[in-house]
Write a protein that holds these residues in place. Structure first.
Motif: not given
Length: 350
Positions: A201-216
């Motif tokens: 499993t993977l936990d991702i900590v972080g945010d920013g203007e590319a959040r939508g792209k990362v989630i995709s």
């Protein structure tokens, strides 16, 4: 790192005073902006020189210390002040980039190179930076290693997070920005796709203007990937580090990556791409595994190797914790600073 350097200087017996808050960083390569920043910096230098000369001798600055000089962020102030007051000039984390002598950052490059040439000592944070610094080193200049470090005491104790699974837990801590950060996320998603049949499993900590792209990018993995957003609470972030089995980050064009040190501090071995100075903060096959920059298949192979080998993960975890505790703490950095700066200050006093 700037805040940590100020802490380390204080602990070394050289309490620093912040002399200027002018930001010389130009990310866009705008010649007009660079010229304006240069003029503002030289005006600030003139004021500092005038002010310092009015002080009693024992109250004047005895050394100028600048952090992170490179073609996007030159230091126009330090060399001027050091020359006028006849004091040593020191740079921590300087880097040279000859290919930037022409083009949109030409003026900034000129300022950075002049500062680097003027420095009496450059504190070198990575082997990657050292190569170019050695090539262009003036005869009067000393290059002294000061690898990246942490204040291990500034992280509060954390209650263990509950675990109800037996799958290896991977962790990533990184801002979600376009450019290199997003490129790292893309590479990580591709590598995880290559090991999708293994348990993890993977936990991702972080945010920013590319959040939508990362989630995709990670949407195909469903609930195997958990997003925590930006975690400001250090106790909570420490708990995430401590519960993770591996810290994973391709590190595209990273200078070195403080999060890689943080993970190791809490016994979390690292799988990372060997960009820039990453090899100066992760000891390959001792505190983690490094792969060729940008090589998705190699990154996936390193992950696969450690996902299957729990005993090796535990050995790496022990070595990682010991590495930071014994070699990358604030006290160790303070000792290095004391050894580097004391001879310079002795010349001033003489």
């Amino acid at each position: 790192m700037a805040r940590l350097l100020m802490k380390a200087l204080d602990r070394a017996g050289f309490p620093p005073a912040l002399a200027s808050e002018i930001r010389t960083l130009d990310k866009a390569g705008d010649a007009e902006v660079q010229q304006r920043i240069k003029e503002q910096s030289l005006e600030a230098a003139s004021r500092l020189i005038t002010h310092s000369r009015r002080l009693a001798a024992d109250q004047r600055p005895c050394l100028w210390f600048t952090y992170h000089v490179y073609y996007k962020a030159p230091d126009w102030i330090g060399p001027a002040v050091a020359d006028a007051l006849h004091i040593p000039y020191v740079i921590a984390e300087g880097s040279r980039a000859a290919k930037r002598a022409q083009g949109p950052w030409a003026l900034n490059h000129q300022g950075a190179e002049a500062a680097l040439d003027r420095a009496d000592v450059i504190l070198v944070m990575t082997a990657h930076d050292r190569a170019a610094l050695e090539t262009a080193r003036p005869s009067h200049q000393a290059l002294i290693d000061l690898p990246p470090f942490l204040d291990v005491q500034e992280w509060p104790e954390a209650a263990p997070l509950p675990r109800d699974d037996f799958e290896p837990r991977l962790l990533t801590v990184a801002m979600m920005r376009d450019g290199d950060k997003l490129a790292s996320y893309r590479l990580l998603a591709a590598a995880l796709n290559n090991v999708r049949l293994q348990p993890w499993t993977l936990d991702i900590v972080g945010d920013g203007e590319a959040r939508g792209k990362v989630i995709s990018l990670f949407a195909p993995f469903g609930p195997r990937v958990r997003f925590h957003g930006q975690v400001e609470n250090k106790a909570h972030l420490r708990a995430l580090y401590e519960q993770a089995d591996l810290f994973v980050w391709p590190a595209v064009n990273e200078a070195y990556g403080m999060v890689l040190l943080e993970a190791q501090r809490f016994g979390c071995p690292v799988v990372a791409g060997a960009y820039g100075g990453v090899a100066s903060v992760v000891e390959h096959e001792t505190t983690g595994l490094l792969t060729d920059p940008g090589d998705t298949a190699a990154f996936a192979d390193a992950l696969r190797t450690l996902l299957f080998d729990e005993d090796r993960r535990k050995r790496l975890a022990l070595s990682a914790r010991r590495f930071v505790a014994e070699e990358r703490g604030l006290d160790h950095a303070a000792l290095r600073l004391r050894a580097a700066l004391t001879p310079l200050l002795a010349k001033v006093e003489a």
